[in-house]
Scaffold this motif. Structure first.
Motif, PDB file in Angstrom:
ATOM      1  N   ARG A   1       0.679  -1.265  -0.028  1.00 35.44           N
ATOM      2  CA  ARG A   1      -0.082  -0.003  -0.075  1.00 35.44           C
ATOM      3  C   ARG A   1       0.833   1.203   0.095  1.00 35.44           C
ATOM      4  O   ARG A   1       1.838   1.464   0.707  1.00 35.44           O
ATOM      5  N   LEU A   2       0.435   2.334  -0.861  1.00 39.42           N
ATOM      6  CA  LEU A   2       1.398   3.285  -0.894  1.00 39.42           C
ATOM      7  C   LEU A   2       1.102   4.373   0.307  1.00 39.42           C
ATOM      8  O   LEU A   2       2.021   5.388   0.202  1.00 39.42           O
ATOM      9  N   GLU A   3       0.168   4.115   0.980  1.00 42.74           N
ATOM     10  CA  GLU A   3       0.014   5.163   2.146  1.00 42.74           C
ATOM     11  C   GLU A   3       1.176   4.581   3.279  1.00 42.74           C
ATOM     12  O   GLU A   3       1.460   5.564   4.078  1.00 42.74           O
ATOM     13  N   GLU A   4       1.931   3.504   3.024  1.00 41.34           N
ATOM     14  CA  GLU A   4       2.891   3.236   4.012  1.00 41.34           C
ATOM     15  C   GLU A   4       4.022   4.076   3.595  1.00 41.34           C
ATOM     16  O   GLU A   4       4.177   4.266   2.513  1.00 41.34           O
ATOM     17  N   ALA A   5       5.186   4.254   4.705  1.00 46.19           N
ATOM     18  CA  ALA A   5       6.340   4.893   3.859  1.00 46.19           C
ATOM     19  C   ALA A   5       7.200   4.153   2.960  1.00 46.19           C
ATOM     20  O   ALA A   5       7.056   2.902   3.151  1.00 46.19           O
ATOM     21  N   PHE A   6       7.160   4.506   1.841  1.00 46.01           N
ATOM     22  CA  PHE A   6       7.788   3.743   0.740  1.00 46.01           C
ATOM     23  C   PHE A   6       8.925   4.814   0.048  1.00 46.01           C
ATOM     24  O   PHE A   6       8.646   5.863  -0.302  1.00 46.01           O
ATOM     25  N   GLU A   7      10.064   4.257  -0.057  1.00 45.36           N
ATOM     26  CA  GLU A   7      11.193   5.025  -0.811  1.00 45.36           C
ATOM     27  C   GLU A   7      11.606   3.748  -1.856  1.00 45.36           C
ATOM     28  O   GLU A   7      12.218   2.683  -1.621  1.00 45.36           O
ATOM     29  N   PRO A   8      11.338   4.406  -3.125  1.00 46.36           N
ATOM     30  CA  PRO A   8      11.775   3.480  -4.149  1.00 46.36           C
ATOM     31  C   PRO A   8      13.282   3.016  -4.226  1.00 46.36           C
ATOM     32  O   PRO A   8      14.043   3.988  -3.981  1.00 46.36           O
ATOM     33  N   ASN A   9      13.445   1.742  -4.692  1.00 52.41           N
ATOM     34  CA  ASN A   9      14.874   1.375  -4.761  1.00 52.41           C
ATOM     35  C   ASN A   9      15.202   1.631  -6.122  1.00 52.41           C
ATOM     36  O   ASN A   9      14.596   1.238  -7.227  1.00 52.41           O
ATOM     37  N   PRO A  10      16.668   2.491  -6.376  1.00 47.31           N
ATOM     38  CA  PRO A  10      16.656   2.816  -7.780  1.00 47.31           C
ATOM     39  C   PRO A  10      17.050   1.679  -8.487  1.00 47.31           C
ATOM     40  O   PRO A  10      17.387   2.014  -9.808  1.00 47.31           O
ATOM     41  N   THR A  11      17.629   0.722  -8.129  1.00 49.46           N
ATOM     42  CA  THR A  11      17.930  -0.577  -8.860  1.00 49.46           C
ATOM     43  C   THR A  11      16.828  -1.179  -9.249  1.00 49.46           C
ATOM     44  O   THR A  11      17.055  -2.572  -9.934  1.00 49.46           O
ATOM     45  N   GLU A  12      15.429  -1.254  -8.799  1.00 48.12           N
ATOM     46  CA  GLU A  12      14.329  -1.891  -9.192  1.00 48.12           C
ATOM     47  C   GLU A  12      13.396  -1.142  -9.925  1.00 48.12           C
ATOM     48  O   GLU A  12      13.508  -0.009 -10.091  1.00 48.12           O
ATOM     49  N   LEU A  13      12.267  -1.996 -10.556  1.00 46.65           N
ATOM     50  CA  LEU A  13      11.405  -1.204 -11.353  1.00 46.65           C
ATOM     51  C   LEU A  13      10.088  -0.981 -10.590  1.00 46.65           C
ATOM     52  O   LEU A  13       9.653  -1.938  -9.568  1.00 46.65           O
ATOM     53  N   GLN A  14       9.536   0.133 -10.516  1.00 46.95           N
ATOM     54  CA  GLN A  14       8.343   0.394  -9.647  1.00 46.95           C
ATOM     55  C   GLN A  14       7.084   0.736 -10.591  1.00 46.95           C
ATOM     56  O   GLN A  14       7.351   1.518 -11.545  1.00 46.95           O
ATOM     57  N   PHE A  15       5.944   0.245 -10.133  1.00 46.70           N
ATOM     58  CA  PHE A  15       4.727   0.492 -10.719  1.00 46.70           C
ATOM     59  C   PHE A  15       3.689   0.926  -9.893  1.00 46.70           C
ATOM     60  O   PHE A  15       3.766   0.094  -8.775  1.00 46.70           O
ATOM     61  N   TYR A  16       2.714   1.661 -10.407  1.00 47.54           N
ATOM     62  CA  TYR A  16       1.796   2.151  -9.251  1.00 47.54           C
ATOM     63  C   TYR A  16       0.147   2.078  -9.900  1.00 47.54           C
ATOM     64  O   TYR A  16      -0.200   2.079 -11.041  1.00 47.54           O
ATOM     65  N   SER A  17      -0.602   1.871  -8.967  1.00 48.24           N
ATOM     66  CA  SER A  17      -2.141   1.624  -9.372  1.00 48.24           C
ATOM     67  C   SER A  17      -2.846   2.320  -8.408  1.00 48.24           C
ATOM     68  O   SER A  17      -2.639   2.345  -7.207  1.00 48.24           O
ATOM     69  N   LYS A  18      -4.248   2.341  -8.641  1.00 53.88           N
ATOM     70  CA  LYS A  18      -5.070   2.877  -7.584  1.00 53.88           C
ATOM     71  C   LYS A  18      -6.097   1.335  -7.450  1.00 53.88           C
ATOM     72  O   LYS A  18      -6.275   0.514  -8.576  1.00 53.88           O
ATOM     73  N   TYR A  19      -6.230   1.143  -6.096  1.00 56.26           N
ATOM     74  CA  TYR A  19      -7.127  -0.082  -5.904  1.00 56.26           C
ATOM     75  C   TYR A  19      -7.795  -0.081  -4.575  1.00 56.26           C
ATOM     76  O   TYR A  19      -7.144   0.267  -3.668  1.00 56.26           O
ATOM     77  N   ASN A  20      -9.110  -0.261  -4.278  1.00 56.89           N
ATOM     78  CA  ASN A  20      -9.945  -0.163  -3.236  1.00 56.89           C
ATOM     79  C   ASN A  20      -9.697   1.144  -2.663  1.00 56.89           C
ATOM     80  O   ASN A  20      -9.395   1.171  -1.491  1.00 56.89           O
ATOM     81  N   GLU A  21      -9.790   1.951  -3.101  1.00 52.76           N
ATOM     82  CA  GLU A  21      -9.841   3.297  -2.741  1.00 52.76           C
ATOM     83  C   GLU A  21      -8.407   3.841  -2.041  1.00 52.76           C
ATOM     84  O   GLU A  21      -8.440   4.763  -1.496  1.00 52.76           O
ATOM     85  N   GLY A  22      -7.268   3.074  -2.589  1.00 55.04           N
ATOM     86  CA  GLY A  22      -6.190   3.485  -2.195  1.00 55.04           C
ATOM     87  C   GLY A  22      -5.052   3.332  -3.091  1.00 55.04           C
ATOM     88  O   GLY A  22      -5.439   2.935  -4.414  1.00 55.04           O
ATOM     89  N   LEU A  23      -4.045   3.383  -2.915  1.00 52.25           N
ATOM     90  CA  LEU A  23      -2.947   3.447  -3.965  1.00 52.25           C
ATOM     91  C   LEU A  23      -1.740   2.167  -3.436  1.00 52.25           C
ATOM     92  O   LEU A  23      -1.620   2.095  -2.497  1.00 52.25           O
ATOM     93  N   ILE A  24      -1.542   1.566  -4.459  1.00 57.77           N
ATOM     94  CA  ILE A  24      -0.439   0.420  -4.303  1.00 57.77           C
ATOM     95  C   ILE A  24       0.360   0.622  -5.193  1.00 57.77           C
ATOM     96  O   ILE A  24       0.512   1.307  -6.408  1.00 57.77           O
ATOM     97  N   VAL A  25       1.649   0.016  -4.744  1.00 58.27           N
ATOM     98  CA  VAL A  25       2.820   0.116  -5.449  1.00 58.27           C
ATOM     99  C   VAL A  25       3.524  -1.279  -5.710  1.00 58.27           C
ATOM    100  O   VAL A  25       3.413  -2.296  -4.774  1.00 58.27           O
ATOM    101  N   PHE A  26       3.787  -1.654  -6.963  1.00 54.83           N
ATOM    102  CA  PHE A  26       4.666  -3.014  -7.117  1.00 54.83           C
ATOM    103  C   PHE A  26       5.955  -2.542  -7.409  1.00 54.83           C
ATOM    104  O   PHE A  26       6.372  -1.769  -8.266  1.00 54.83           O
TER     105      PHE A  26
END
Length: 98
Positions: A30-55
């Motif tokens: 869930r993107l509501e949690e503290a999240f700092e993207p790892n620059p060596t990984e791929l990140q993708f984002y979406s809305k789901y169930n009234e919230g935001l998620i990060v892959f």
């Protein structure tokens, strides 16, 4: 037809998409949690169930990059939301600008 090699496991950090053959791993949070993207990984984002998620990929190898889109499409269908809009743009920047 999508691969049936994907499955979901639960970890302390949240759910994770795994691929049986390649061992691709994609963390889902869930993107509501503290999240700092790892620059060596791929990140993708979406809305789901009234919230935001990060892959975010986990220890991604170059040869696994083409498989990520299939894994995310499989996940969207798996949770019953095949029209899920998934973007590489972090929506938190858009929310702050409003």
């Amino acid at each position: 037809m999508l691969s049936t090699n994907f499955y979901i496991i639960q970890t302390e950090a949240g759910d994770m998409i795994r691929d049986v053959k390649s061992m691709l791993r994609i963390s889902i949070r869930r993107l509501e949690e503290a999240f700092e993207p790892n620059p060596t990984e791929l990140q993708f984002y979406s809305k789901y169930n009234e919230g935001l998620i990060v892959f975010e990929t986990v220890n991604i190898k170059d040869y696994l990059r083409p498989l990520v889109a299939s894994a995310l499409q499989w996940y969207a269908e798996h949770i019953g939301y095949p029209d899920m809009h998934i973007s590489s743009q972090d929506p938190r920047h858009l929310l702050k600008a409003v």
